[in-house]
Design a protein around this motif. Structure first.
Motif, mmCIF file in Angstrom:
data_model
loop_
_atom_site.group_PDB
_atom_site.id
_atom_site.type_symbol
_atom_site.label_atom_id
_atom_site.label_comp_id
_atom_site.label_asym_id
_atom_site.label_seq_id
_atom_site.Cartn_x
_atom_site.Cartn_y
_atom_site.Cartn_z
ATOM 1 N N ASP A 23 59.202 38.190 49.558
ATOM 2 C CA ASP A 23 59.389 39.635 49.415
ATOM 3 C C ASP A 23 60.619 40.112 50.185
ATOM 4 N N LEU A 24 61.718 39.378 50.036
ATOM 5 C CA LEU A 24 62.970 39.725 50.699
ATOM 6 C C LEU A 24 63.886 40.430 49.703
ATOM 7 N N SER A 25 64.505 41.498 50.125
ATOM 8 C CA SER A 25 65.395 42.229 49.224
ATOM 9 C C SER A 25 66.837 41.748 49.333
ATOM 10 N N GLU A 26 67.218 41.228 50.509
ATOM 11 C CA GLU A 26 68.594 40.807 50.749
ATOM 12 C C GLU A 26 68.606 39.792 51.887
ATOM 13 N N VAL A 27 69.441 38.752 51.761
ATOM 14 C CA VAL A 27 69.456 37.702 52.776
ATOM 15 C C VAL A 27 70.888 37.278 53.095
ATOM 16 N N TYR A 28 71.060 36.737 54.298
ATOM 17 C CA TYR A 28 72.224 35.921 54.587
ATOM 18 C C TYR A 28 71.895 34.528 54.076
ATOM 19 N N LEU A 29 72.919 33.819 53.606
ATOM 20 C CA LEU A 29 72.669 32.522 52.985
ATOM 21 C C LEU A 29 73.705 31.514 53.467
ATOM 22 N N SER A 30 73.214 30.366 53.924
ATOM 23 C CA SER A 30 74.113 29.288 54.326
ATOM 24 C C SER A 30 73.569 27.973 53.806
ATOM 25 N N GLY A 31 74.454 27.128 53.305
ATOM 26 C CA GLY A 31 74.040 25.834 52.814
ATOM 27 C C GLY A 31 75.020 24.754 53.199
ATOM 28 N N GLU A 32 74.485 23.556 53.384
ATOM 29 C CA GLU A 32 75.293 22.380 53.741
ATOM 30 C C GLU A 32 75.363 21.451 52.533
#
Length: 289
Positions: free
Chosen positions: A96-105
């Motif tokens: 139930d998240l409307s907006e996120v920071y996103l990081s991927g390796e």
């Protein structure tokens, strides 16, 4: 130093959620704005064990075992970037998240960028960490496919160790605990089957559908940081430039004396880079409102 001594004084939650029918393993800590961390090919949440404490001081850090990986469900289908992206969307919606920071390796960085291009309303900012083999080098794809299959289908201490050492500039960073953690994952009967679906992206005929290209990278409209290293076995620092040119207003930072897992080899530096970039962008957005 071990994974659990790193996490001994951190309030963490390890649980499973239903992501549109896919039972998904989640490790999280912290109470700030949500920051989702995505691992690479053959990875799992423990890839970020050295980052939870530092990053959770400012963010609600959410690590997941991606589709077909770790202890998450492994449906019998080829795992393309769109499949990983759909799973990520289901995780975000389940939380139930409307907006996120996103990081991927590595693979996670590729998925994060693709997701931001096609689901922009959910992403506040991106940190793409050694997104990996951005030029689709045949020798890199063949080597990664072969080493992954060997580590899984012929799983033993030495084969898993070799696969992990490939990730590191400083091979001493591959601990017995990390080897044992990955060995247990790779010897699951379900993983033995799923590995063929996992490595499908190392075949050019599959990979070409998702290749880094300005046609989709230009759709990324959030602050983006490329975190490269000077000893990445898949791509040189010079090869970051085309990606930087494809993603509007993206920035580049180079972490020295690290390989494909800077978040593990240089955790304090990695945590600082991620935190400073994301908080700087948040401050900038607030000041513009």
């Amino acid at each position: 130093m071990t994974i659990w001594s790193d996490l001994a004084d951190v309030e963490i939650k390890l649980y499973y959620l239903d992501a549109n029918g896919v039972k998904t393993r989640v490790l999280e800590a912290g109470n700030g704005e949500p920051l989702i961390l995505l691992h690479g090919t053959g990875g799992h949440v423990e890839a970020y064990a050295r980052n939870l404490k530092g990053l959770s001081e400012n963010f609600r850090v959410i690590c997941i075992d991606m589709l077909g990986h770790g202890y998450t469900d492994k449906p019998d289908q080829p795992y393309g970037i769109d499949s990983y992206s759909d799973h990520l969307l289901a995780v975000i919606q389940a939380l139930d998240l409307s907006e996120v920071y996103l990081s991927g390796e590595s693979l996670g960085g590729w998925v994060a960028a693709w997701f931001a291009a096609y689901h922009p309303k959910y992403v506040k900012a991106l940190v793409l960490n050694t997104p990996g083999n951005v030029n689709n080098k045949p020798e890199v794809m063949a080597g990664l496919k072969a080493s992954t299959l060997k580590a899984v289908l012929e799983a033993n201490y030495e084969n898993v160790k070799t696969r992990l050492e490939w990730l590191m500039y400083d091979k001493s960073q591959v601990t017995d605990e990390l080897i044992e953690t990955r060995y247990k994952i790779y010897t699951q009967p379900s993983y033995q089957k799923a590995v063929h679906n996992i490595v499908c992206l190392q075949d050019l005929d599959v990979r070409v559908k998702y290749a880094w290209d300005s046609a989709w990278c230009s759709k990324i409209n959030v602050p983006t940081l490329l975190a490269w290293t000077d000893h990445d076995p898949t791509s040189t620092v010079e090869e970051a430039k085309p990606i930087q040119d494809m993603i509007p207003n993206s920035e580049l930072v180079v972490i020295k004396d690290a390989g494909h897992w800077p978040q593990w080899e240089k955790p304090e530096e990695f945590n600082s880079i991620v935190t400073n970039f994301l908080l700087k962008k948040e401050t900038r957005v607030l000041s513009e409102k």
